[in-house]
Write a protein that holds these residues in place. Structure first.
Motif, PDB file in Angstrom:
ATOM      1  N   GLY A  42       0.844  -1.168  -0.063  1.00 14.01           N
ATOM      2  CA  GLY A  42       0.097  -0.032   0.090  1.00 14.01           C
ATOM      3  C   GLY A  42       0.764   1.176  -0.014  1.00 14.01           C
ATOM      4  N   ALA A  43       1.800   1.104   0.766  1.00 20.97           N
ATOM      5  CA  ALA A  43       2.805   2.433   1.089  1.00 20.97           C
ATOM      6  C   ALA A  43       3.559   2.545  -0.573  1.00 20.97           C
ATOM      7  N   CYS A  45       2.222   1.620  -3.285  1.00 22.82           N
ATOM      8  CA  CYS A  45       1.390   2.418  -4.141  1.00 22.82           C
ATOM      9  C   CYS A  45       1.136   3.728  -4.312  1.00 22.82           C
ATOM     10  N   ILE A  46       0.948   4.091  -3.114  1.00 24.49           N
ATOM     11  CA  ILE A  46       1.085   5.754  -2.609  1.00 24.49           C
ATOM     12  C   ILE A  46       2.167   6.263  -3.114  1.00 24.49           C
ATOM     13  N   LYS A  47       3.279   5.831  -2.976  1.00 26.93           N
ATOM     14  CA  LYS A  47       4.574   6.525  -3.515  1.00 26.93           C
ATOM     15  C   LYS A  47       4.567   6.596  -4.869  1.00 26.93           C
ATOM     16  N   ALA A  49       2.058   6.547  -7.042  1.00 28.26           N
ATOM     17  CA  ALA A  49       1.032   7.547  -7.483  1.00 28.26           C
ATOM     18  C   ALA A  49       1.376   8.979  -7.256  1.00 28.26           C
ATOM     19  N   SER A  50       2.157   9.380  -6.062  1.00 31.44           N
ATOM     20  CA  SER A  50       2.163  10.700  -5.659  1.00 31.44           C
ATOM     21  C   SER A  50       3.533  11.082  -6.611  1.00 31.44           C
ATOM     22  N   ASP A  51       4.301  10.162  -6.979  1.00 31.52           N
ATOM     23  CA  ASP A  51       5.515  10.609  -7.799  1.00 31.52           C
ATOM     24  C   ASP A  51       5.198  11.020  -9.341  1.00 31.52           C
ATOM     25  N   GLU A  53       1.923  11.936 -10.113  1.00 24.18           N
ATOM     26  CA  GLU A  53       1.328  13.308 -10.099  1.00 24.18           C
ATOM     27  C   GLU A  53       2.296  14.548  -9.879  1.00 24.18           C
ATOM     28  N   GLU A 328       3.506  -0.634 -11.759  1.00 19.99           N
ATOM     29  CA  GLU A 328       3.487   0.716 -11.495  1.00 19.99           C
ATOM     30  C   GLU A 328       2.508   1.820 -12.148  1.00 19.99           C
ATOM     31  N   TRP A 331      -0.709   1.353 -10.773  1.00 21.08           N
ATOM     32  CA  TRP A 331      -0.700   2.252  -9.427  1.00 21.08           C
ATOM     33  C   TRP A 331      -1.142   3.583  -9.727  1.00 21.08           C
ATOM     34  N   GLU A 334      -4.447   4.849 -10.061  1.00 21.40           N
ATOM     35  CA  GLU A 334      -5.188   4.982  -8.712  1.00 21.40           C
ATOM     36  C   GLU A 334      -5.426   6.715  -8.016  1.00 21.40           C
TER      37      GLU A 334
END
Length: 334
Positions: A42-43, A45-47, A49-51, A53, A328, A331, A334
């Motif tokens: 999960g972490a 996935c968030i990383k 997506a944030s990268d 964006e 990736e 991910w 999302e």
């Protein structure tokens, strides 16, 4: 559909992480629980997506795309991340250089695929490959729609001569502007650079050498005019039109074939100057078979880049890299 892609990506990532955990247990490492695996995935996935964006935000700040245009670029980056060895976030790096080169949204959409295949085929860094391609295409007076042709030529040249894309890019910095101004095409210029590379003249040395010869021929001094007259050479044909660079090279090679080594050095210095004579000598001294085979290979390069990309990644490491990139990309959705 998006949720399904995410589920598949999450499952693939979970399988990889579970495998890694199993190996750790076998080695006597600490127990990794299923909940820890889920938290780690999960972490990650968030990383991702944030990268992604953040990357797209940088693209937006450079090229000014917004609304529908930004959405198109975002979707294209995810598409390329799903089907190449590079991630969607890495695709945004390529977009950045396209934006800095002044390319608009449609040009970026047209050019990104070829750039990514070239980097994947040759092992070059994606961002620097994008920089090389966009700069050289502009210098040669080409458009983004010529990207696939251009990367095919670069890939074939790098594969057929003793050079690589990075060195060709360095050469183009010096010679592409004058070559473009003379309407010389990238195929002929690449042939010259490939021949020089086979003689150990590469990168900036090749670019400055070829630039010196072309610029002196374009604006001949008295010394250059004397050499041209004595060798029976001309930059233009009977109709006064500028000859293709391939024809100029072949004419020069034919004229030099009648000279002694000492005469070749003398006339090379007169035509190309001290900074260009070594490159010119490499071109005129190459065997007929070497010159013809390289020129023919470059002119027959259609589809070469994608073919080389497929070959380079047709192995376990390549497929694992593509799988990671695909996950990736899911991910990033999302």
């Amino acid at each position: 559909m998006q949720g399904a892609r995410f589920a598949l990506g999450f499952a693939a990532a979970g399988a990889v992480l579970a495998s890694a955990a199993g190996a750790a247990l076998a080695a006597g490492s600490a127990l990794v629980t299923g909940s820890a695996l889920v938290a780690t995935a999960g972490a990650a996935c968030i990383k991702v997506a944030s990268d992604f964006e953040a990357g797209m935000s940088t693209v937006q700040s450079i090229c000014g795309a917004s609304g529908e245009d930004l959405d198109k670029l975002s979707e294209k980056a995810k598409e390329m991340g799903a089907k190449t060895k590079f991630s969607a976030t890495e695709a945004t790096d390529a977009f950045k250089y396209m934006g800095m080169a002044g390319w608009n949204t449609q040009q970026m959409l047209d050019g990104i695929e070829g750039v990514m295949y070239l980097a994947g085929a040759t092992g070059e860094d994606l961002a620097s490959t994008s920089d090389i391609v966009t700069d050289a295409i502009t210098a040669f007076g080409l458009s983004a729609q010529d990207t696939n042709m251009f990367v095919d030529v670069l890939a074939k040249t790098a594969n057929s001569a003793n050079t690589d894309v990075a060195k060709l890019g360095e050469s183009f910095k010096y010679v592409a502007p004058i070559a473009g101004a003379m309407n010389y095409n990238v195929q002929d210029v690449s042939t010259a650079l490939g021949i020089m590379a086979n003689s150990g003249i590469k990168a900036s040395s090749a670019g400055t050498s070829l630039r010196s010869w072309i610029s002196r021929m374009a604006a001949p001094t008295k010394q250059v005019k004397t050499a041209l007259d004595e060798l029976g050479l001309s930059l233009t044909d009977a109709n006064g039109d500028t000859k293709d660079f391939e024809i100029l090279m072949r004419d020069t090679r034919a004229a030099f074939s009648e000279l002694t080594d000492a005469e070749k050095a003398q006339y090379a210095s007169m035509l190309a100057g001290k900074s260009g004579m070594s490159g010119l000598l490499a071109i005129v001294n190459a065997s007929e078979s070497d010159f013809d085979s390289l020129s023919q290979a470059i002119y027959d390069s259609d589809g070469a880049c994608k073919q080389m990309y497929d070959t380079a990644n047709d192995n376990l490491n390549g497929q694992l890299t593509i799988l990671k990139s695909t996950v990736e990309s899911a991910w990033a959705n999302e």
